[in-house]
Design an enzyme around this catalytic site. Structure first.
Site, short mmCIF file in Angstrom:
data_model
loop_
_atom_site.label_atom_id
_atom_site.label_comp_id
_atom_site.label_asym_id
_atom_site.label_seq_id
_atom_site.Cartn_x
_atom_site.Cartn_y
_atom_site.Cartn_z
N LEU A 128 22.55 -13.03 -33.02
CA LEU A 128 22.82 -13.15 -34.37
C LEU A 128 22.54 -11.77 -35.06
O LEU A 128 23.00 -11.62 -36.39
CB LEU A 128 22.44 -14.25 -35.09
CG LEU A 128 22.80 -15.66 -34.59
CD1 LEU A 128 22.19 -16.78 -35.24
CD2 LEU A 128 24.33 -15.49 -34.73
N ARG A 129 21.50 -10.80 -34.44
CA ARG A 129 21.46 -9.61 -35.21
C ARG A 129 20.69 -9.67 -36.51
O ARG A 129 20.25 -8.53 -37.17
CB ARG A 129 22.56 -8.80 -35.35
CG ARG A 129 23.38 -8.73 -34.15
CD ARG A 129 22.67 -7.97 -33.02
NE ARG A 129 23.41 -7.33 -32.14
CZ ARG A 129 23.07 -7.32 -30.69
NH1 ARG A 129 21.83 -7.49 -30.34
NH2 ARG A 129 23.83 -6.74 -29.68
N HIS A 175 22.01 -14.93 -17.93
CA HIS A 175 22.90 -14.38 -17.41
C HIS A 175 23.19 -13.83 -15.89
O HIS A 175 22.99 -12.45 -15.66
CB HIS A 175 23.41 -12.94 -18.29
CG HIS A 175 22.35 -12.08 -18.89
ND1 HIS A 175 21.45 -12.20 -17.95
CD2 HIS A 175 22.16 -11.76 -20.19
CE1 HIS A 175 20.36 -10.97 -18.73
NE2 HIS A 175 21.06 -11.11 -19.96
N ASN A 208 24.76 -5.58 -19.86
CA ASN A 208 23.78 -5.61 -18.91
C ASN A 208 23.29 -6.98 -18.71
O ASN A 208 22.66 -7.65 -19.84
CB ASN A 208 22.52 -4.74 -19.38
CG ASN A 208 21.42 -4.52 -18.70
OD1 ASN A 208 21.55 -5.13 -17.36
ND2 ASN A 208 20.23 -3.73 -19.02
N HIS A 255 15.65 -12.28 -18.65
CA HIS A 255 16.55 -11.55 -18.19
C HIS A 255 15.88 -10.65 -17.05
O HIS A 255 14.99 -10.03 -17.12
CB HIS A 255 16.88 -10.44 -19.48
CG HIS A 255 17.46 -9.08 -19.02
ND1 HIS A 255 18.80 -8.85 -19.57
CD2 HIS A 255 17.38 -8.04 -18.34
CE1 HIS A 255 19.17 -7.64 -19.12
NE2 HIS A 255 18.22 -7.16 -18.21
N ASP A 292 14.13 -11.43 -23.30
CA ASP A 292 15.46 -10.93 -22.95
C ASP A 292 15.96 -9.47 -22.69
O ASP A 292 15.47 -9.11 -21.44
CB ASP A 292 16.43 -11.35 -24.12
CG ASP A 292 17.77 -11.21 -23.73
OD1 ASP A 292 18.30 -11.24 -22.70
OD2 ASP A 292 18.79 -11.15 -24.96
N ASP A 343 25.96 -14.64 -24.22
CA ASP A 343 25.25 -13.60 -24.34
C ASP A 343 26.09 -12.66 -25.48
O ASP A 343 26.28 -11.42 -25.51
CB ASP A 343 25.24 -12.52 -23.19
CG ASP A 343 24.06 -11.52 -23.18
OD1 ASP A 343 23.53 -11.27 -24.39
OD2 ASP A 343 24.05 -10.53 -22.28
ZN LIG Z 1 20.96 -11.20 -24.36
#
Ligand SMILES: [Zn+2]
Length: 429
Positions: A66-67, A235, A281, A182, A155, A308
């Protein structure tokens, strides 16, 4: 107010429902799923005619950026949750690599307050494992959980040291928190910007080998088996990773996994022309990887489809390929890309897709939703399964436009999203 969704194709795998019915919602909860809602149709209730539409539990995204706080020029809680509900998602789990990172209870509380003020989608913060997302030094996980964190992850800054992962997982396990990882061995991906292989060679770029992901998937699964800590693999992008997770599950490891629509809809050839909208990535891989991922979804090795969603400003993505940041936006295209690639092609049923995008994500982290069982929150998504539409990034609710699906013709469109009985997104149909 009471709402009745009339004559919808109700698809709720949690209850084995896949038929035309009426759904009655009252006081923020699902009241009933009935063949004929006439007896409920009293007073000032709102009736929504859903003929030809599919009604499912609201989608839940386990992996969203969401930054906010810190990078509001890319996205913020308001624009991000509006993008979510426009994509049929009633809830999103947001990652901790913000500025400051989600490594202090006060930051988690601030984010949750913001989500409440905005009042669009449900927001579930995922806190950092290490302080400042640095290589070591743990956060106060108990306090973060108390403040509202639903899981922990580093992450984009994957833990390289097995010892740190081990202690982190032991710590999280005591608190009943799932660790999300990740998987990337950074010593194998230094200065790399896409998948290692023929396409990278043609483009003259340094590639990330699939084994950089797979060694960490294997290590992390083994660590989950050893510590007993619940692990969620973020992911998944390679065929080898799918096989390792399949093995880990057979061994009884408490492991779940997600993939994203781009890992089965696109190959690394999408990067040709130095297209930074296809730079992410882990990177896009090969057709064989895409096929293995679809097989992993079909046989249950991969539990969930997440996005993602990683917004970046246009000027950041406008740099040369090697310098542009990793990541694409996905909230507004995820359902339609998945529907088009998996359901329209007959590779998965609609109810299997709803499992991957709603029921299973709820189960992975024990979140509310993922079901339309009477008494559960009225988080609902309505889709037009026959609507064909063209992706136009300029029309996104997200602040960012970095999609590799620009101009794609897709089938299946979210047309209404309800959260806790309140319609937070709708368009005409
Ligand atoms: Zn991510």
């Amino acid at each position: 107010m009471r709402t009745i969704f009339r004559k919808a194709h109700v698809c709720d795998p949690s209850q084995g429902i896949d038929r035309v019915a009426d759904v009655v919602v009252d006081e923020g909860k699902v009241l009933a799923i009935v063949e004929d809602s006439t007896p409920y149709d009293v007073g000032s209730c709102e009736v929504i005619d859903c003929s030809g539409l599919v009604l499912t539990p609201g989608l839940i995204d386990l992996h969203v950026h969401l930054r906010e706080p810190g990078y509001e020029y890319k996205e913020d809680v308001q624009s991000g949750t509006q993008a979510a509900v426009a994509g049929g998602f009633s809830a999103v789990c947001c990652m901790p690599n913000t500025d400051p990172p989600l490594d202090e209870p006060s930051v988690i509380r601030g984010l949750l307050r913001r989500a409440e003020e905005v009042g669009v989608a449900r927001v579930y913060p995922v806190a950092a494992i290490t302080k400042g997302l640095q290589p070591e030094g743990f956060t106060e996980m108990a306090a973060l959980k108390e403040a509202g964190a639903v899981a922990v992850t580093d992450d984009a800054y994957p833990l390289q040291l097995a010892e740190v992962l081990r202690r982190g997982m032991e710590y999280a396990a005591q608190l009943g928190l799932t660790v999300m990882t990740h998987c990337e061995d950074k010593s194998l991906t230094r200065d790399a910007c896409m998948n290692e292989g023929l396409t990278a060679t043609i483009m003259g770029l340094r590639g990330m080998p699939s084994v950089a992901e797979e060694t960490q998937v294997a290590r992390n699964c083994l660590m989950s088996l050893y510590t007993g800590c619940r692990l969620h693999i973020l992911h998944v992008s390679t065929a080898g990773a799918v096989q390792i997770i399949r093995w880990a599950k057979q061994m009884g490891a408490p492991v779940t996994a997600e993939t994203c629509p781009h890992y089965f809809a696109l190959t690394d050839e999408a990067c040709l022309g130095y297209n930074t909208s296809a730079k992410m990535n882990p990177p896009l891989r090969t057709q064989a990887d895409c096929d293995a991922i679809i097989e992993g979804l079909r046989d249950g090795t991969i539990d969930a489809i997440a996005t993602d969603h990683a917004p970046h400003a246009a000027y950041e993505k406008a740099q040369e390929f090697a310098l542009a940041p990793f990541g694409i936006v996905g909230l507004e295209t995820a359902f339609a890309v998945s529907y088009t690639e998996l359901v329209s092609t007959g590779r998965m049923s609609l109810s299997q897709l709803v499992e991957k995008m709603s029921c299973q994500p709820a189960k992975v982290l024990g979140l509310p939703g993922g079901t339309l069982a009477p008494g559960s929150p009225a988080d609902v998504a309505l889709f037009d399964p026959n609507r064909k539409w063209t992706v136009r990034a300029s029309e996104f609710r997200s602040k960012s436009r970095n999609t590799p699906f620009e101009g794609w013709e897709l089938q299946g469109k979210p047309v209404l999203t309800m959260v806790a009985g309140k319609v937070v997104y709708h368009e005409r149909w």
